[in-house]
Design an enzyme around this catalytic site. Structure first.
Site, PDB file in Angstrom:
ATOM      1  N   HIS A 162       0.874  -1.166   0.000  1.00 14.83           N
ATOM      2  CA  HIS A 162       0.000   0.000   0.000  1.00 14.83           C
ATOM      3  C   HIS A 162       0.912   1.217   0.000  1.00 14.83           C
ATOM      4  O   HIS A 162       1.455   1.593   1.038  1.00 14.83           O
ATOM      5  CB  HIS A 162      -0.894   0.013   1.247  1.00 14.83           C
ATOM      6  CG  HIS A 162      -1.973  -1.012   1.197  1.00 14.83           C
ATOM      7  ND1 HIS A 162      -3.285  -0.705   1.426  1.00 14.83           N
ATOM      8  CD2 HIS A 162      -1.941  -2.331   0.938  1.00 14.83           C
ATOM      9  CE1 HIS A 162      -4.020  -1.801   1.321  1.00 14.83           C
ATOM     10  NE2 HIS A 162      -3.217  -2.797   1.033  1.00 14.83           N
ATOM     11  N   LYS A 198     -13.849   5.185   6.103  1.00 11.65           N
ATOM     12  CA  LYS A 198     -14.376   5.935   4.963  1.00 11.65           C
ATOM     13  C   LYS A 198     -15.897   5.829   4.906  1.00 11.65           C
ATOM     14  O   LYS A 198     -16.588   6.766   4.491  1.00 11.65           O
ATOM     15  CB  LYS A 198     -13.740   5.405   3.661  1.00 11.65           C
ATOM     16  CG  LYS A 198     -14.096   6.197   2.421  1.00 11.65           C
ATOM     17  CD  LYS A 198     -13.054   5.989   1.328  1.00 11.65           C
ATOM     18  CE  LYS A 198     -13.014   4.555   0.856  1.00 11.65           C
ATOM     19  NZ  LYS A 198     -14.173   4.219  -0.004  1.00 11.65           N
TER      20      LYS A 198
END
Length: 934
Positions: free
Chosen positions: A161, A596
């Protein structure tokens, strides 16, 4: 810079760290001043006096702004007037200032730790020694310890990532500067030639200035694999086996009658090359490359150590009497050199080397080291190599050479035990939607079911369990399939090949992203059966070398996690599969997408509640639960101090085992040196021990009341967050205009696309660029938004309710950690700078409407946080970070102003390459200064 330009007095920080009475940060400040001065001199020589004058004037003004002596507008206006070449120089200069300040800070942390050790200070919280002291105080029973630590496992999993924006070349120069400062500290006042040292430092800073900060092309997956592997030589080969050995010895010394830690507790893992969720570059070849490069790294290490060991163990049997077993090993070595006729250890170890070289040739096709002149049979298993090393160990001890056995030989044996021939476990991961599509195609091809997608959940489970009772595959080799299905099957075939070659530890787990049902799990089981990794007809019931790990990511999925796990275990076939894996079941929890989806507080509480539910299901079904925490570098993605985070888990959720992702720039920050690696890995192990064996939560009979209170707070926070992010008209447009999200896609910082699929929705965007963008704009919204509203509306002016929250903050590690991490984020937030980014939103009404909500919630959140904690300022509980912000954040000031200006120019149509480069350089510099930005 010539040697003569550095005053010798500048080379050593005042308040020498060797002085035990020095408790100040003056050595840190002196290092920052020195490195800044050297960089300034290099800039002056390389870019000219005018540029140096501009940079220095900007630096002075930035520090005045941070001290609130002047406002920001004057500096912002002046920087906006720079031509592109001047702007480029300023961005590069302040990016390097930030990087050098980070170096000084890291070295100072090491300096303080050495000072504490030298002074005999009590073990620091988070260290293995401190945790062992806590276990001693608890007076634990050996049977309890043995039961709770059965199957103990701590696995930091390195993932691809990418928020680490630095090039490897820059990291190498950074390491050289770090080593120079350490060298000066270690040498003492008169131990170095200071003029030569200064010249060396100047050369390294010159190299830094003349090396491009940005990559010319996007990182390839192969680069990410190689980048992760370099940390083994930097620190992990040394530190991981040492911690395992120290821990095992310490626990067995305390509970000698308990069979503790039969296998190493601390083991490394990786996703790089196996995580194909949204990454089209993870293919069958990528799996082969990742596992092969990992094996090559392990075998190269072992072979090199055997050569050193053979050189060191020169004992002659004219002077000592080795064991018969050692002589047998020597005789089997094929070494008939007359020069080693009386050196049985060297002959034996040459034989061990030859067998391991043969293993490497079988696994890799070549030997990553010296090619032996005699070929012996390869080792089939690492345990065979360990057995031979144990023979050498026993022989050394038999003639009084135990000290030699405890040195390199012990380290090598411990390393082979941990790293084997495979180095680390490579997890596989894919999205459940892909599994559904691929399996539907296979079922249709086989004539089993024409339209699998049309089936309801009950029908799917019935069909899949039927397939899992049959050994026959669904499709034959060479069957004509879609590109997607063929790619997925080829990749799984490659995984099965590598398991056969390297053993089951090479690929231990298969993670299912967006797992929402039992059928999502059984689909993976059928696919694993298709390539032979799962055998439904094995004697004693179905077996699978690869564990299937559902990943629960959104708020809704987390709330359903316990129900889904219970339904999985209610399936007799799947329960039998778990039983044949030692009754172990792993579940992964997603921190990024849940945040999120629902915001900071709601996500953290949903995770806590999910863990409670999963623990209850595991207990009811008699299985051992292992949680895999998908944490990112930032608080908005589950980041924060690992030790506190693990201790904040619910009772029973750690249970001697956990896995945790290590991502982005966090990897370098934790594992770039043995000292850093030891501190961070000890923290993981220490927190796991404490959470497993001690009562950490401390709520007792009041737990349910506390849980109910947090249910209420989380719902309020989620409502406030969703009202802004998911329900405010124009919010996505505002976000894309006020942050550099569009420009981030142009940065060559990773192989994976920034979105799961094309689209303009927040749900389509990956959590990393979502958080990274907010960090660049200094809003940090994912790490706090909604919490202020929740706290304020629940308290509603009632002193008694505020006292309840203050009490929970005092007693409950979870609540304290959530608020502490939020405080760190709020301290890095700067809404004055954020307002400059908001000016990029072209619609004035939209600009003010959204930003006014953000500023109001920020004020509310800071005020309520301080009310609950009782502090008078942010970071009162974290003076180290407060100091770090004082030292580093002035260098951010010009980077932000220039980033905003270049974003404005680019969006107004200026396509000059230098504009794009300035934006990218500023993103790099901001990420460097913030340190955990993605």
């Amino acid at each position: 810079m010539s040697e003569a330009t550095v005053d010798v007095a500048d080379l050593r920080p005042s308040g020498s760290p060797t002085d035990p009475d020095d408790r100040t940060d003056e050595p840190l400040r002196a290092d920052i001043r020195l490195l800044g001065r050297v960089l300034g001199e290099v800039i002056g020589e390389q870019a000219g006096a005018d540029v140096l004058e501009l940079v220095e004037a900007t630096r002075v003004e930035a520090f005045r702004i941070r001290r609130s002596e002047v406002g920001r507008s004057e500096l912002a206006d002046r920087l906006a007037q720079l031509d592109l070449h001047e702007a480029n120089h300023v961005v590069r200069a302040f990016s390097h200032f930030s990087l050098l300040a980070n170096i000084a800070e890291d070295v100072h942390h090491e300096r303080r730790r050495r000072h504490h050790r030298r002074e005999g200070s009590p073990p620091q919280k988070g260290s293995l020694a401190a945790s062992l002291d806590l276990l001693d105080e608890a007076g634990l029973d050996g049977d309890v310890v043995a039961r709770e630590l059965a199957g103990a496992l701590v696995v930091p999993v390195v993932t691809a990532h990418p928020t680490e924006v630095r090039r490897r070349t820059i990291s190498q120069v950074q390491q050289q500067v770090t080593d120079l400062i350490r060298q000066r500290d270690d040498a003492g006042p008169y131990g170095i030639d200071e003029r030569a040292w200064a010249a060396h430092l100047s050369r390294e800073v010159l190299t830094l200035w003349q090396t491009a900060l940005l990559r010319l092309s996007r990182l390839r997956l192969a680069d990410e694999i190689d980048e992760a592997l370099r940390y083994y030589d930097l620190s992990l080969f040394e530190v991981v086996p040492a911690i395992n050995t120290e821990l095992r010895q310490a626990l067995r010394a305390r509970w000698p009658d308990a069979d503790l830690l039969a296998t190493p507790m601390l083991q490394p893992g990786s996703w790089i090359g196996g995580d194909r969720d949204g990454n089209p570059f993870v293919t069958a070849d990528a799996v082969r490359r990742a596992t092969t490069r990992q094996a090559e790294t392990a075998l190269r290490h072992h072979l090199a150590e055997l050569i050193c060991l053979a050189d060191e163990l020169s004992m002659s049997d004219r002077l000592v009497t080795p064991t018969d077993e050692l002589y047998a090993l020597a005789e089997a070595s094929g070494d008939d050199s007359p020069f080693r006729g009386d050196e049985p250890y060297r002959r034996a170890l040459r034989g061990v080397y030859r067998r391991l070289a043969a293993t490497a040739r079988r696994v890799l096709g070549s030997v990553p080291g010296e090619e032996p002149d005699v070929e012996l049979s390869p080792y089939e298993l690492p345990e065979e190599l360990i057995a031979d090393l144990t023979t050498v160990d026993a022989s050394l001890r038999s003639h009084g050479a135990g000290a030699l056995a405890d040195d390199r030989l012990a380290r090598l044996r411990d390393a082979v035990e941990v790293f084997g021939f495979h180095l680390c476990g490579l997890d596989m991961r894919q999205n459940s939607a892909v599994h559904e599509e691929v399996l539907g195609e296979l079922l249709a091809w086989a004539g089993v079911c024409e339209d699998y997608a049309a089936l309801d959940e009950t029908a799917r489970v019935e069909l899949l369990t039927g397939e899992l009772q049959l050994r026959r595959p669904l499709v034959r080799p060479g069957a004509e399939l879609s590109e997607l299905a063929r790619g997925e099957l080829d990749l799984l075939v490659a995984a099965a090949e590598q398991v056969a070659l390297l053993g089951p530890r090479a690929i231990p787990n298969y993670v299912i992203s967006m797992c929402e049902s039992v059928s999502d799990v059984l689909e993976v089981a059928v696919l694993l059966k298709e390539v032979g990794l799962l055998d439904p007809g094995a004697e004693g019931g179905p077996t699978c070398s690869v564990g299937i790990s559902p990943l629960f990511e959104t708020i809704g999925d987390l709330q359903a996690a316990g129900t889904i796990l219970a339904a999985m275990l209610d399936q007799p076939l799947y329960r039998a599969l778990v039983a044949n894996r030692g009754d172990d079941q792993e579940v992964m929890l997603g921190y990024s997408d849940s945040n999120k989806d629902g915001g900071y507080l709601a996500a953290n509480w949903a995770l806590y509640r999910a863990e409670l539910a999963l623990v209850e299901v595991a207990r009811a079904n008699g299985i051992r639960l292992r949680l895999f925490h998908g944490r990112g570098g930032t608080v908005g993605r589950g980041g924060g101090p690992s030790y506190e985070a693990i201790r904040a888990q619910p009772p029973g959720s750690v249970a001697g085992a956990l896995r945790i992702t290590e991502q982005g720039e966090v990897i370098a920050a934790k594992y770039a040196s043995p000292d850093l690696a030891r501190r961070n890995l000890e923290a993981l192990v220490a927190a796991t021990l404490e959470s497993t064996l001690l009562d950490i939560e401390g709520l007792g009979t009041e737990a349910e009341d506390a849980y109910t209170l947090l249910d209420d707070l989380a719902a309020r926070a989620q409502g406030a967050y969703r009202a802004l992010v998911h329900e405010t008209p124009g919010f996505v447009e505002w976000f894309r205009a006020a942050t550099p999200i569009r420009e981030l896609a142009e940065l060559n910082i990773g192989s994976r696309p920034p979105s799961r699929k094309a689209g303009d929705k927040i749900t389509d965007l990956r959590a990393i660029p979502w958080v990274f963008s907010w960090s660049q704009a200094r809003i940090m919204l994912p790490g706090w938004y909604g919490t202020g509203t929740a706290l304020e509306s629940w308290v509603d002016g009632d002193p008694g309710r505020l006292a309840q929250l203050q009490d929970l903050h005092e007693r409950w590690p979870f609540f304290r950690t959530v608020l502490s991490n939020m405080g760190m984020v709020l301290a890095k937030t700067d809404l004055e700078l954020a307002a400059r980014y908001a000016e990029l939103v072209p619609d004035p009404e939209l600009r003010d409407r959204v930003f006014s909500q953000i500023t109001a919630e920020h004020e509310r959140t800071v005020r309520m946080l301080l009310a609950v904690t009782g502090d008078d300022q942010l970071l009162a509980d974290n003076p180290s970070l407060a100091r770090s912000i004082r030292n580093r954040f002035p260098y951010l000031e010009p980077l932000h102003h220039l980033q905003v200006e270049m974003l404005r120019r680019r969006r107004e149509g200026d396509d000059d390459e230098l504009v794009r480069r300035c934006i990218q350089l500023s993103v790099n510099g901001v990420a460097t200064a913030l340190r955990n930005s993605g």
